[in-house]
Design a protein around this motif. Structure first.
Motif: not given
Length: 121
Positions: A52-58, A91-99
């Motif tokens: 996968y190639l991706y870039s976090p924006v928030l 996509g997003g991770n509402a529990q922390g937006m981290g790894d």
């Protein structure tokens, strides 16, 4: 794609960028800083054998529910039928937006149980 194939792809990608020695970390991820502006993540996911190639924006979701709703609306509108995503996804991770350990499978609303889907938005 095997891990060895993903490593070879990363090596070739590094050559194209004149960045010899790119390698995956212990989470099978390589993070590249781009112009001190954003980061490009390359993650090999062994369960699916995909790279996968991706870039976090928030780095977090807005605390204000109305602003968060507007963000969700914009993301959903942008991804409708792939119209503004150029074939990508959001996509997003509402529990922390981290790894979250593998850096790949992020879920905006967390687990949704029967009858709760509307409550998350």
């Amino acid at each position: 794609m095997s891990l060895e194939n993903a490593k070879q792809n990363l090596k070739e990608f590094g050559k194209e960028l004149n960045l010899e020695g790119l390698a995956f970390d212990e989470n099978h991820t390589c993070i590249l800083g781009i112009d001190n502006t954003f980061s490009l993540h390359l993650t090999y996911e062994p369960n699916s054998d995909r790279l996968y190639l991706y870039s976090p924006v928030l780095d977090g979701l807005p605390k204000d529910p109305q602003i968060r709703l507007k963000l969700y609306e914009a993301l959903l509108e942008g991804s409708m039928l792939g119209g503004q995503m150029a074939g990508g996804g959001v996509g997003g991770n509402a529990q922390g937006m981290g790894d979250d350990g593998n850096g790949v499978d992020h879920d905006i609303g967390g687990p949704i149980h029967d009858g709760e889907a509307i409550a998350h938005f």
